[in-house]
Design a protein around this motif. Structure first.
Motif, short mmCIF file in Angstrom:
data_model
loop_
_atom_site.label_atom_id
_atom_site.label_comp_id
_atom_site.label_asym_id
_atom_site.label_seq_id
_atom_site.Cartn_x
_atom_site.Cartn_y
_atom_site.Cartn_z
N GLY A 1 -53.85 26.97 -1.79
CA GLY A 1 -52.28 27.22 -1.12
C GLY A 1 -51.11 27.61 -1.90
N LYS A 2 -50.63 28.88 -0.92
CA LYS A 2 -48.61 28.62 -1.35
C LYS A 2 -48.35 29.40 -0.14
CE LYS A 2 -49.94 33.16 -3.70
NZ LYS A 2 -50.76 34.21 -4.34
N SER A 3 -47.08 28.73 -0.27
CA SER A 3 -46.09 29.40 0.71
C SER A 3 -45.49 31.04 0.39
CB SER A 3 -44.63 28.54 0.93
OG SER A 3 -43.85 28.57 -0.40
N PRO A 4 -44.84 31.59 0.93
CA PRO A 4 -44.37 32.75 0.57
C PRO A 4 -43.44 33.12 0.15
CG PRO A 4 -43.40 31.99 3.08
CD PRO A 4 -45.12 31.33 2.91
N ARG A 5 -43.07 33.60 -1.14
CA ARG A 5 -42.23 33.79 -1.94
C ARG A 5 -40.95 34.51 -0.60
NH1 ARG A 5 -42.78 35.61 -7.92
NH2 ARG A 5 -44.09 33.18 -8.13
N HIS A 6 -40.14 34.15 -1.40
CA HIS A 6 -39.37 34.74 -0.01
C HIS A 6 -37.70 33.65 -0.16
CE1 HIS A 6 -40.74 30.77 1.91
NE2 HIS A 6 -39.00 30.71 2.05
N SER A 7 -36.45 34.33 0.45
CA SER A 7 -34.89 34.10 0.19
C SER A 7 -34.63 33.98 1.56
CB SER A 7 -33.69 34.08 -0.79
OG SER A 7 -34.08 35.75 -0.65
N HIS A 8 -33.66 32.41 2.12
CA HIS A 8 -32.62 33.05 2.80
C HIS A 8 -31.01 31.63 2.63
CE1 HIS A 8 -34.94 28.58 2.68
NE2 HIS A 8 -35.77 29.40 2.79
N PRO A 9 -30.37 32.17 3.80
CA PRO A 9 -29.30 31.61 3.46
C PRO A 9 -29.02 30.15 3.82
CG PRO A 9 -29.00 32.67 5.00
CD PRO A 9 -31.04 32.71 5.11
N TRP A 10 -30.24 28.63 3.91
CA TRP A 10 -29.67 28.04 3.93
C TRP A 10 -30.98 26.95 2.59
CZ3 TRP A 10 -32.48 31.18 7.65
CH2 TRP A 10 -33.46 30.90 7.44
N PRO A 11 -30.57 25.75 2.17
CA PRO A 11 -30.96 25.20 1.11
C PRO A 11 -32.45 24.33 1.98
CG PRO A 11 -29.43 23.64 2.03
CD PRO A 11 -29.01 25.30 2.78
N HIS A 12 -33.05 23.62 1.26
CA HIS A 12 -34.38 23.11 0.85
C HIS A 12 -34.19 21.46 0.38
CE1 HIS A 12 -37.37 25.55 2.93
NE2 HIS A 12 -37.05 26.98 2.24
N ILE A 13 -34.65 20.66 1.21
CA ILE A 13 -34.81 19.69 0.53
C ILE A 13 -36.35 18.94 0.26
CG2 ILE A 13 -34.19 17.43 0.70
CD1 ILE A 13 -31.79 18.08 2.11
N PHE B 1 -41.53 27.66 -7.81
CA PHE B 1 -40.97 28.61 -8.02
C PHE B 1 -39.79 28.95 -7.75
CE2 PHE B 1 -39.53 33.27 -8.07
CZ PHE B 1 -39.75 33.18 -9.06
N VAL B 2 -38.52 29.03 -8.49
CA VAL B 2 -37.14 29.32 -8.14
C VAL B 2 -36.51 30.53 -9.26
CG1 VAL B 2 -34.86 27.55 -7.89
CG2 VAL B 2 -37.23 27.17 -6.85
N ASP B 3 -35.69 31.63 -8.35
CA ASP B 3 -35.65 32.32 -9.29
C ASP B 3 -36.07 32.25 -10.35
OD1 ASP B 3 -33.96 32.53 -6.90
OD2 ASP B 3 -32.32 31.50 -7.75
N GLY B 4 -37.49 32.83 -10.62
CA GLY B 4 -37.95 33.03 -12.07
C GLY B 4 -38.35 32.25 -12.81
N LYS B 5 -37.71 30.92 -12.44
CA LYS B 5 -38.71 29.67 -13.20
C LYS B 5 -39.27 28.63 -12.46
CE LYS B 5 -36.43 25.22 -15.19
NZ LYS B 5 -35.98 24.29 -14.70
N GLY C 1 -30.18 31.54 -1.11
CA GLY C 1 -29.95 32.06 -1.76
C GLY C 1 -31.08 32.01 -2.62
N SER C 2 -31.65 30.73 -3.14
CA SER C 2 -32.74 31.21 -4.23
C SER C 2 -33.96 32.11 -3.61
CB SER C 2 -32.85 29.70 -5.23
OG SER C 2 -31.74 29.08 -5.01
N LEU C 3 -34.87 32.61 -4.87
CA LEU C 3 -35.76 33.14 -3.77
C LEU C 3 -36.88 31.88 -4.18
CD1 LEU C 3 -37.23 35.25 -3.60
CD2 LEU C 3 -37.68 35.97 -6.10
N HIS C 4 -37.67 31.63 -3.44
CA HIS C 4 -38.68 30.79 -4.18
C HIS C 4 -39.77 30.51 -3.67
CE1 HIS C 4 -36.77 29.72 -0.78
NE2 HIS C 4 -37.64 29.22 0.18
N GLN C 5 -40.90 29.84 -3.80
CA GLN C 5 -41.81 29.49 -3.42
C GLN C 5 -43.39 28.20 -4.19
OE1 GLN C 5 -45.54 32.04 -5.52
NE2 GLN C 5 -45.86 32.48 -3.12
N PHE C 6 -43.77 27.50 -2.91
CA PHE C 6 -44.50 26.21 -3.44
C PHE C 6 -45.98 27.05 -3.64
CE2 PHE C 6 -40.81 24.91 -1.71
CZ PHE C 6 -40.11 23.54 -2.43
N SER C 7 -46.63 26.64 -4.71
CA SER C 7 -48.32 26.87 -4.93
C SER C 7 -48.98 25.88 -5.05
CB SER C 7 -48.42 27.39 -5.84
OG SER C 7 -47.77 28.83 -5.77
N SER C 8 -50.03 25.07 -4.73
CA SER C 8 -51.65 24.10 -4.86
C SER C 8 -51.56 24.72 -6.20
CB SER C 8 -52.05 23.92 -3.67
OG SER C 8 -53.12 22.58 -4.43
N THR C 9 -51.84 23.59 -7.18
CA THR C 9 -52.34 24.33 -8.13
C THR C 9 -54.09 23.16 -8.11
OG1 THR C 9 -51.23 22.27 -9.72
CG2 THR C 9 -50.51 24.76 -9.86
#
Length: 115
Positions: A48-60, A71-75, A90-98
């Motif tokens: 599974g993976k979350s969508p690759r997206h960004s928004h105006p709030w942070p995640h903890i 994945f955050v801003d290309g890293k 505002g960061s482009l991010h995605q979580f993926s299971s490996t």
């Protein structure tokens, strides 16, 4: 005061473009008395993976189990049980299971991020 069990909470499939085998449970938020914030449990199952997206709030985030990549801003950064992450607004991010095991993680966002 609120006390509950994750076992009793409804699991909702994430139906956003790019989400694959992603599920969410809302643990604590305004309904439980935590105004302005929401703590959720995400489970990424079977690759599974979350969508690759960004928004105006942070995640903890706190990783409970499994292996994955953030994945955050290309890293890309490897994640595992006990990992913590802060994803800035505002960061482009995605979580993926490996792995074959679920990637389960806590995600705290401002209330506007859980609509």
């Amino acid at each position: 005061m609120f006390v509950g069990s994750v076992k009793n909470l409804e699991e909702i499939k994430v139906n956003a473009p790019g989400a694959v085998n992603a599920f969410k449970k809302t643990l604590i938020g305004p309904q439980e008395g935590w105004e302005g914030w929401v703590m959720r449990l995400f489970s990424l199952k079977d690759g599974g993976k979350s969508p690759r997206h960004s928004h105006p709030w942070p995640h903890i985030n706190y990783i409970l189990r499994g292996q994955g990549v953030l994945f955050v801003d290309g890293k890309e950064t490897l994640l595992g049980e006990g990992s913590v992450a802060y994803v800035p607004a505002g960061s482009l991010h995605q979580f993926s299971s490996t792995s074959n095991e679920e990637l389960d993680f806590i995600c705290i966002v401002p209330e506007e991020g859980d609509k």
